[in-house]
Scaffold this active site. Structure first.
Site, mmCIF file in Angstrom:
data_model
loop_
_atom_site.group_PDB
_atom_site.id
_atom_site.type_symbol
_atom_site.label_atom_id
_atom_site.label_comp_id
_atom_site.label_asym_id
_atom_site.label_seq_id
_atom_site.Cartn_x
_atom_site.Cartn_y
_atom_site.Cartn_z
ATOM 1 N N ARG A 156 35.641 34.792 47.943
ATOM 2 C CA ARG A 156 35.776 36.145 48.499
ATOM 3 C C ARG A 156 36.306 36.138 49.935
ATOM 4 N NH1 ARG A 156 35.637 36.261 44.420
ATOM 5 N NH2 ARG A 156 34.414 37.320 42.850
ATOM 6 N N SER A 233 30.593 45.383 44.131
ATOM 7 C CA SER A 233 29.459 44.640 44.699
ATOM 8 C C SER A 233 29.378 44.881 46.200
ATOM 9 C CB SER A 233 29.629 43.144 44.454
ATOM 10 O OG SER A 233 29.736 42.895 43.084
ATOM 11 N N GLU A 338 30.195 42.561 51.183
ATOM 12 C CA GLU A 338 31.505 42.217 50.620
ATOM 13 C C GLU A 338 32.600 43.166 51.097
ATOM 14 O OE1 GLU A 338 32.075 41.067 46.338
ATOM 15 O OE2 GLU A 338 33.698 42.522 46.521
HETATM 16 C C1 LIG Z 1 33.943 49.557 40.696
HETATM 17 C C2 LIG Z 1 34.468 48.402 41.523
HETATM 18 C C3 LIG Z 1 34.494 47.129 40.983
HETATM 19 C C4 LIG Z 1 34.998 46.043 41.728
HETATM 20 N N1 LIG Z 1 35.003 44.801 41.169
HETATM 21 C C5 LIG Z 1 35.483 43.739 41.876
HETATM 22 C C6 LIG Z 1 35.497 42.434 41.295
HETATM 23 O O1 LIG Z 1 35.111 42.235 40.149
HETATM 24 N N2 LIG Z 1 35.958 41.410 42.050
HETATM 25 C C7 LIG Z 1 36.432 41.593 43.317
HETATM 26 O O2 LIG Z 1 36.844 40.611 43.950
HETATM 27 N N3 LIG Z 1 36.427 42.821 43.889
HETATM 28 C C8 LIG Z 1 35.970 43.895 43.201
HETATM 29 N N4 LIG Z 1 35.947 45.139 43.771
HETATM 30 C C9 LIG Z 1 36.412 45.313 45.160
HETATM 31 C C10 LIG Z 1 37.878 45.800 45.269
HETATM 32 O O3 LIG Z 1 38.301 46.450 44.108
HETATM 33 C C11 LIG Z 1 38.850 44.678 45.563
HETATM 34 O O4 LIG Z 1 38.493 44.013 46.742
HETATM 35 C C12 LIG Z 1 40.290 45.191 45.707
HETATM 36 O O5 LIG Z 1 41.183 44.106 45.789
HETATM 37 C C13 LIG Z 1 40.491 46.102 46.898
HETATM 38 O O6 LIG Z 1 41.780 46.668 46.769
HETATM 39 P P1 LIG Z 1 42.162 48.016 47.481
HETATM 40 O O7 LIG Z 1 43.632 48.185 47.286
HETATM 41 O O8 LIG Z 1 41.315 49.130 47.024
HETATM 42 O O9 LIG Z 1 41.879 47.659 49.004
HETATM 43 P P2 LIG Z 1 41.279 48.606 50.148
HETATM 44 O O10 LIG Z 1 39.863 48.902 49.838
HETATM 45 O O11 LIG Z 1 42.178 49.759 50.386
HETATM 46 O O12 LIG Z 1 41.344 47.625 51.398
HETATM 47 C C14 LIG Z 1 40.482 46.512 51.498
HETATM 48 C C15 LIG Z 1 40.890 45.682 52.721
HETATM 49 O O13 LIG Z 1 42.157 45.110 52.501
HETATM 50 C C16 LIG Z 1 43.081 45.556 53.497
HETATM 51 N N5 LIG Z 1 44.368 45.741 52.841
HETATM 52 C C17 LIG Z 1 44.633 46.469 51.726
HETATM 53 N N6 LIG Z 1 45.926 46.352 51.405
HETATM 54 C C18 LIG Z 1 46.497 45.557 52.340
HETATM 55 C C19 LIG Z 1 47.814 45.065 52.550
HETATM 56 N N7 LIG Z 1 48.846 45.378 51.754
HETATM 57 N N8 LIG Z 1 48.030 44.260 53.627
HETATM 58 C C20 LIG Z 1 47.028 43.941 54.459
HETATM 59 N N9 LIG Z 1 45.766 44.372 54.310
HETATM 60 C C21 LIG Z 1 45.504 45.171 53.245
HETATM 61 C C22 LIG Z 1 42.493 46.828 54.056
HETATM 62 O O14 LIG Z 1 42.941 47.077 55.372
HETATM 63 C C23 LIG Z 1 41.018 46.508 53.995
HETATM 64 O O15 LIG Z 1 40.672 45.689 55.090
HETATM 65 C C24 LIG Z 1 35.455 46.252 43.045
HETATM 66 C C25 LIG Z 1 35.419 47.545 43.595
HETATM 67 C C26 LIG Z 1 34.939 48.615 42.836
HETATM 68 C C27 LIG Z 1 34.918 49.981 43.426
#
Ligand SMILES: Cc1cc2nc3c(=O)[nH]c(=O)nc-3n(C[C@H](O)[C@H](O)[C@H](O)COP(=O)(O)OP(=O)(O)OC[C@H]3O[C@@H](n4cnc5c(N)ncnc54)[C@H](O)[C@@H]3O)c2cc1C
Length: 346
Positions: A156, A233, A338
């Site tokens: 992670r 999580s 996380e």
């Molecule tokens: C229901 C649910 C289930 C999930 N299950 C998992 C799982 O099984 N495994 C897991 O690892 N995660 C899980 N997650 C967490 C999440 O989905 C992941 O971490 C996902 O990759 C976040 O993507 P996002 O585009 O929504 O990022 P955001 O939430 O928009 O951003 C997260 C971080 O990344 C940065 N960021 C986003 N895009 C960029 C970019 N292009 N360049 C630089 N920085 C960037 C943001 O600034 C922020 O710091 C879950 C979340 C939810 C709500």
């Protein structure tokens, strides 16, 4: 605008500025402009790993909305723009007979965020298939390709996490050209598929089974299911050395009986990963636990803290602190969050 409208937990106050970048040029330009004027920047993907303060973000939010999926040049290689929906990318690779992402089905958010915390689930992590990440370096103003071995991937985490320097523009994956999945490593998934760990199934079967398991845990976003109004999580599973593990076991046996076995997964170098959900439950916080102010533990998964509809970020963080303190006081294990915390701290 309120950031609550852009986060899966539906929390977060206003931002001073908001830019939606539909092309790579717009994305880089928006970041450059903000940086030149000293304006704080929050790069926003799908908002599924973000907890933003009720006070909001005192700067410009730049929403990544770039699109494009291109195969090649090598067979099995696919380059995905940062703004592509992650699960759609997984579905597409599975449909095209490419294996290596199938167990990462159903995870919300965008492709560009996957390297940030080395997204993982059910025995797969993106670090296993990412070959390179193309980034805009805010410090030098250059665009560069970061090969896998320079991404600093860990459980992670990566060199991109907690570091605002790089904006991910696209991610390249090297996938196996086969309709069968890569070997199924995760025992729970293997059991659901009726195979032994290490066996292979059709990727499409693995994808369906993963989505079904995730849905049961409220881990697939469903607007009709309030248990999915979360960041997934909330805590990472702690990785413990042998001494800490021995003391956790001693506490567990003293409290819950001599036959108690603390679940664990090997994490290499004599370390073990212990499910945070087990520690949280044993510390007295069961599914559905609610201090009564709108933030509660999911009724389907102990690790997900949800906004039942009327929660505030302050309430969610207070619940997270209560849980963290309870686990620390019971087992002596510190839990780390996380999600990325913006304007709040645990
Ligand atoms: C229901 C649910 C289930 C999930 N299950 C998992 C799982 O099984 N495994 C897991 O690892 N995660 C899980 N997650 C967490 C999440 O989905 C992941 O971490 C996902 O990759 C976040 O993507 P996002 O585009 O929504 O990022 P955001 O939430 O928009 O951003 C997260 C971080 O990344 C940065 N960021 C986003 N895009 C960029 C970019 N292009 N360049 C630089 N920085 C960037 C943001 O600034 C922020 O710091 C879950 C979340 C939810 C709500």
């Amino acid at each position: 605008m309120r950031l609550a409208d852009y986060t899966t937990v539906r929390l977060g106050g206003p931002a001073r500025g908001f830019v939606r970048a539909s092309t790579e040029e717009e994305l880089i330009e928006a970041v450059r402009t903000a940086d030149a004027s000293g304006e704080p920047v929050l790069v926003l993907g799908g908002g599924s790993n973000l907890v933003v303060a009720d006070e909001g973000f005192d700067g410009t939010v730049i929403q990544v909305a770039t699109r494009g999926v291109s195969p090649g040049p090598d067979v099995g290689t696919v380059t995905v723009a940062a703004g592509e929906d992650w699960d759609a990318v997984v579905a597409r690779t599975v449909a095209e007979g490419l294996a290596g992402l199938e167990c990462l089905s159903g995870i919300p958010g965008l492709a560009g965020a996957t390297p940030i915390q080395n997204v993982g689930a059910y025995g797969q992590e993106v670090s296993q298939t990412i070959t390179q990440v193309r980034v805009f370096d805010r410090k030098t103003g250059e665009t560069l390709q970061v090969p896998n071995e320079q991404c600093g991937f860990g459980y992670r985490t990566s060199r991109f996490r907690g570091e605002d320097r790089f904006v991910v523009l696209s991610v390249t994956f090297g996938l196996a050209v086969q309709v069968r999945s890569v070997p199924v490593r995760y025992a729970e998934l293997a059991a659901a598929l009726g195979v032994a760990p290490g066996d292979q199934v059709e990727s499409i079967q693995a994808r369906s089974a993963v989505i079904e398991l995730r849905q049961r845990k409220g881990m697939v976003i469903d607007p009709a299911d309030p248990d999915t109004r979360s960041v997934g999580s909330f805590f990472v599973n702690p990785v413990l050395d042998a001494d800490t593990m021995a003391s956790v076991e001693a506490v567990a046996r003293a409290r819950y009986g001599p036959g108690t076995r603390v679940p664990r997964f090997e994490a290499g170098d004599g370390l073990v990963k212990v499910p945070a959900a087990w520690l949280i439950e044993r510390a007295g916080f069961g599914k559905g636990y609610s201090p009564g102010d709108g933030a509660r533990i999911s009724s389907k998964h102990t690790l997900a803290l949800v906004n039942s509809g009327s929660a505030s970020t302050a309430g969610l963080m207070a619940l997270a602190r209560e849980i963290r303190d309870g686990v620390r006081d019971t087992f002596g294990v510190p839990l780390a969050p996380e999600p990325v915390l913006v304007g709040v701290a645990l």
